[in-house]
Scaffold this active site. Structure first.
Site, PDB file in Angstrom:
ATOM      1  N   SER A   9       0.834  -1.424  -0.101  1.00  0.00           N
ATOM      2  CA  SER A   9       0.137  -0.102   0.201  1.00  0.00           C
ATOM      3  C   SER A   9       0.822   1.271   0.020  1.00  0.00           C
ATOM      4  CB  SER A   9      -0.638  -0.003   1.253  1.00  0.00           C
ATOM      5  OG  SER A   9      -1.528   1.418   1.542  1.00  0.00           O
ATOM      6  N   HIS A  43      -1.029  -1.535  -4.107  1.00  0.00           N
ATOM      7  CA  HIS A  43      -2.557  -1.036  -3.471  1.00  0.00           C
ATOM      8  C   HIS A  43      -2.447   0.428  -3.239  1.00  0.00           C
ATOM      9  CE1 HIS A  43      -5.915  -2.003  -0.897  1.00  0.00           C
ATOM     10  NE2 HIS A  43      -5.657  -0.918  -0.161  1.00  0.00           N
ATOM     11  N   ASP A  90      -4.730   3.547  -2.072  1.00  0.00           N
ATOM     12  CA  ASP A  90      -5.736   3.962  -1.098  1.00  0.00           C
ATOM     13  C   ASP A  90      -6.157   5.457  -1.698  1.00  0.00           C
ATOM     14  OD1 ASP A  90      -5.884   1.469   0.715  1.00  0.00           O
ATOM     15  OD2 ASP A  90      -3.725   2.159   1.244  1.00  0.00           O
ATOM     16  N   MET A 130      -8.821   8.212  -0.349  1.00  0.00           N
ATOM     17  CA  MET A 130      -9.728   8.479   0.791  1.00  0.00           C
ATOM     18  C   MET A 130     -10.215  10.125   0.490  1.00  0.00           C
ATOM     19  SD  MET A 130      -7.283   7.263   4.003  1.00  0.00           S
ATOM     20  CE  MET A 130      -6.549   5.504   4.088  1.00  0.00           C
ATOM     21  N   HIS A 179      -8.215   0.996  -3.966  1.00  0.00           N
ATOM     22  CA  HIS A 179      -9.365   0.985  -2.683  1.00  0.00           C
ATOM     23  C   HIS A 179      -9.846   2.130  -2.807  1.00  0.00           C
ATOM     24  CE1 HIS A 179      -9.307  -0.069   1.655  1.00  0.00           C
ATOM     25  NE2 HIS A 179     -10.877   0.060   1.187  1.00  0.00           N
ATOM     26  N   MET A 235     -11.920   4.542  -0.699  1.00  0.00           N
ATOM     27  CA  MET A 235     -12.435   4.781   0.601  1.00  0.00           C
ATOM     28  C   MET A 235     -13.357   6.289   0.447  1.00  0.00           C
ATOM     29  SD  MET A 235      -9.789   3.332   2.999  1.00  0.00           S
ATOM     30  CE  MET A 235      -8.649   3.376   1.462  1.00  0.00           C
ATOM     31  N   MET A 282     -11.547  -5.843   5.625  1.00  0.00           N
ATOM     32  CA  MET A 282     -10.631  -4.802   6.254  1.00  0.00           C
ATOM     33  C   MET A 282     -10.537  -5.517   7.631  1.00  0.00           C
ATOM     34  SD  MET A 282     -10.102  -2.287   4.391  1.00  0.00           S
ATOM     35  CE  MET A 282      -9.203  -1.428   5.729  1.00  0.00           C
ATOM     36  N   GLY A 294      -8.474   4.062   7.119  1.00  0.00           N
ATOM     37  CA  GLY A 294      -8.376   5.597   7.278  1.00  0.00           C
ATOM     38  C   GLY A 294      -6.951   5.772   7.647  1.00  0.00           C
ATOM     39  N   GLY A 301      -0.643   1.748   9.887  1.00  0.00           N
ATOM     40  CA  GLY A 301       0.088   1.497  10.923  1.00  0.00           C
ATOM     41  C   GLY A 301      -0.907   1.178  12.143  1.00  0.00           C
ATOM     42  N   ASP A 309      -6.453  -6.483   4.329  1.00  0.00           N
ATOM     43  CA  ASP A 309      -5.855  -5.068   4.581  1.00  0.00           C
ATOM     44  C   ASP A 309      -5.834  -4.389   5.969  1.00  0.00           C
ATOM     45  OD1 ASP A 309      -5.152  -2.437   3.718  1.00  0.00           O
ATOM     46  OD2 ASP A 309      -6.739  -1.903   2.712  1.00  0.00           O
ATOM     47  N   GLY A 310      -4.773  -4.311   6.194  1.00  0.00           N
ATOM     48  CA  GLY A 310      -4.565  -3.665   7.855  1.00  0.00           C
ATOM     49  C   GLY A 310      -3.780  -4.462   8.675  1.00  0.00           C
ATOM     50  N   GLY A 323       1.212  -1.889   4.123  1.00  0.00           N
ATOM     51  CA  GLY A 323       1.708  -0.541   3.892  1.00  0.00           C
ATOM     52  C   GLY A 323       2.987  -0.279   5.043  1.00  0.00           C
ATOM     53  N   SER A 324       2.811  -0.047   6.294  1.00  0.00           N
ATOM     54  CA  SER A 324       3.750   0.167   7.015  1.00  0.00           C
ATOM     55  C   SER A 324       4.902  -0.855   7.149  1.00  0.00           C
ATOM     56  CB  SER A 324       3.240   0.736   8.468  1.00  0.00           C
ATOM     57  OG  SER A 324       2.455  -0.293   8.922  1.00  0.00           O
TER      58      SER A 324
HETATM   59  C1  DX5 Z   1      -6.226   1.630   5.699  1.00  0.00           C
HETATM   60  C2  DX5 Z   1      -5.607   1.430   4.251  1.00  0.00           C
HETATM   61  C3  DX5 Z   1      -4.605   0.491   4.422  1.00  0.00           C
HETATM   62  C4  DX5 Z   1      -3.269   0.717   4.668  1.00  0.00           C
HETATM   63  C5  DX5 Z   1      -2.609  -0.320   5.563  1.00  0.00           C
HETATM   64  O1  DX5 Z   1      -7.567   2.348   5.479  1.00  0.00           O
HETATM   65  O2  DX5 Z   1      -6.865   0.836   3.450  1.00  0.00           O
HETATM   66  O3  DX5 Z   1      -4.489  -0.055   2.872  1.00  0.00           O
HETATM   67  O4  DX5 Z   1      -2.283   1.319   4.068  1.00  0.00           O
HETATM   68  O5  DX5 Z   1      -1.679  -0.041   6.098  1.00  0.00           O
HETATM   69  P1  DX5 Z   1      -1.025  -1.043   7.214  1.00  0.00           P
HETATM   70  O6  DX5 Z   1      -0.373  -1.944   6.525  1.00  0.00           O
HETATM   71  O7  DX5 Z   1       0.261   0.028   7.786  1.00  0.00           O
HETATM   72  O8  DX5 Z   1      -1.819  -1.227   8.175  1.00  0.00           O
HETATM   73 ZN    ZN Z   2      -6.408  -0.037   1.674  1.00  0.00          ZN
END
Ligand code: DX5
Ligand code: ZN
Length: 217
Positions: free
Chosen positions: A7, A32, A34, A36, A65, A67, A136, A141, A144, A174-175, A196-197
Site C-alpha cells: 500500500s 494497492h 488507497d 480517501m 481501494h 474509501m 478490512m 483511514g 500503521g 488490508d490492515g 503498508g507500514s
Molecule cells: C487503511 C488502508 C490500508 C493501509 C494499510 O485504511 O486501507 O491499505 O495502507 O496500512 P498498514 O499495512 O500499515 O496497516
Molecule cells: Zn487499503
C-alpha cells in the site's frame, strides 16, 4: 495465486516512483492505492492525478481501494486514470449492485470491501459478480494500525463460502499485515496481502523480501 500488494499510503511521496521500482525489483506485481475522501473515512490521501502519473511508470496491477462516499460517481475517472481493479466499500453506496456493474462495464476487475463490523451477508446477492473481496482487518483511514484478531473468523467463513460455491474469487486482507502474521492470515484463507507500514517503514527491499518469504512459506 498469492500476491503481496504494498500500500503506497505509507510510501515517501517525494520518492514514490523510485520506491515502486525497488518493489518491482523484488518481484512485486500488484500495488494497492488507497483513495480517501475525508468523508467515508476521516483521512484524505491521494487521487486521480497521482494514479495517472504512476501509470506511465509501471506495469504493475493497480488495485485501487476507494474509501469514498458514493464511489459510483468516480468509476469512469479512475478507469481512465489507469486502475486495473477497483474496490468499493459496501457501506459507501446505496447502490452497490449498480456500482459493481459500472466497474465491470469499464472492463476492469471489481472488488467489494467490508469494514470490520460489516457482516459477510452484505455480499449475499453480489458475490458471484466479484473478482475479489477485501476484508478490512483494521478500521479504514490510516496505516500503521493493529490487525483485529476477530477478522480471522470472517476470512475463514468467506473462504468456506467461496469454496463451497466453487467460485474463483480472491480474498484480500488490508490492515496490520506484516511478515509476522502473513502466514497466519494465509492459513485463514486470504490470498492477497496488503501491507503498508510493514513494507515502507525501514528498508523497503528487505521488508518486502521478509513478507514475501513468509507468504510463500
Ligand atoms: C487503511 C488502508 C490500508 C493501509 C494499510 O485504511 O486501507 O491499505 O495502507 O496500512 P498498514 O499495512 O500499515 O496497516
Ligand atoms: Zn487499503
Amino acid at each position: 495465486m498469492y500476491q503481496l500488494c504494498p500500500s503506497i499510503l505509507s510510501a515517501d511521496f517525494n520518492r514514490l516512483g523510485e520506491q515502486i521500482k525497488i518493489l518491482e525489483n523484488e518481484g512485486v506485481e500488484w500495488l494497492h492505492i488507497d483513495v480517501m475522501d475525508g468523508m467515508f473515512v476521516p483521512n484524505i490521501s491521494l487521487g486521480l492525478p497521482v494514479i495517472k502519473s504512476l501509470r506511465k511508470e509501471t506495469e504493475a496491477l493497480f488495485d485501487v481501494h476507494l474509501m469514498i462516499e458514493e464511489p459510483g460517481r468516480y468509476i469512469d475517472d479512475f478507469a481512465e486514470a489507469g486502475a486495473d481493479l477497483i474496490t468499493l466499500h459496501a457501506e459507501a453506496t446505496k447502490h452497490l449492485h449498480r456500482a459493481i456493474q459500472q466497474v465491470k462495464a469499464k472492463g476492469l476487475k471489481v472488488g467489494v470491501a467490508l469494514n470490520p463490523a460489516t457482516p459477510l451477508s452484505a455480499l449475499d446477492y453480489v458475490l458471484e459478480e466479484l473478482d475479489m473481496v477485501l476484508i478490512m482487518t483494521v478500521n479504514p483511514g490510516y496505516g500503521g494500525q493493529s490487525y483485529i484478531a476477530k477478522m480471522d473468523d470472517k476470512i475463514k467463513e468467506l473462504r468456506a463460502i467461496i469454496n463451497e460455491k466453487g467460485l474463483d474469487i480472491d480474498i484480500e486482507v488490508d490492515g496490520g499485515i506484516s511478515a509476522k502474521n502473513v502466514a497466519h492470515v494465509k492459513e485463514c484463507g486470504a490470498n492477497v496481502f496488503v501491507a503498508g507500514s510493514a513494507v515502507f517503514n525501514g528498508d523497503i527491499a528487505s521488508s518486502a523480501k521478509d513478507i514475501l518469504e513468509a507468504m510463500e512459506a
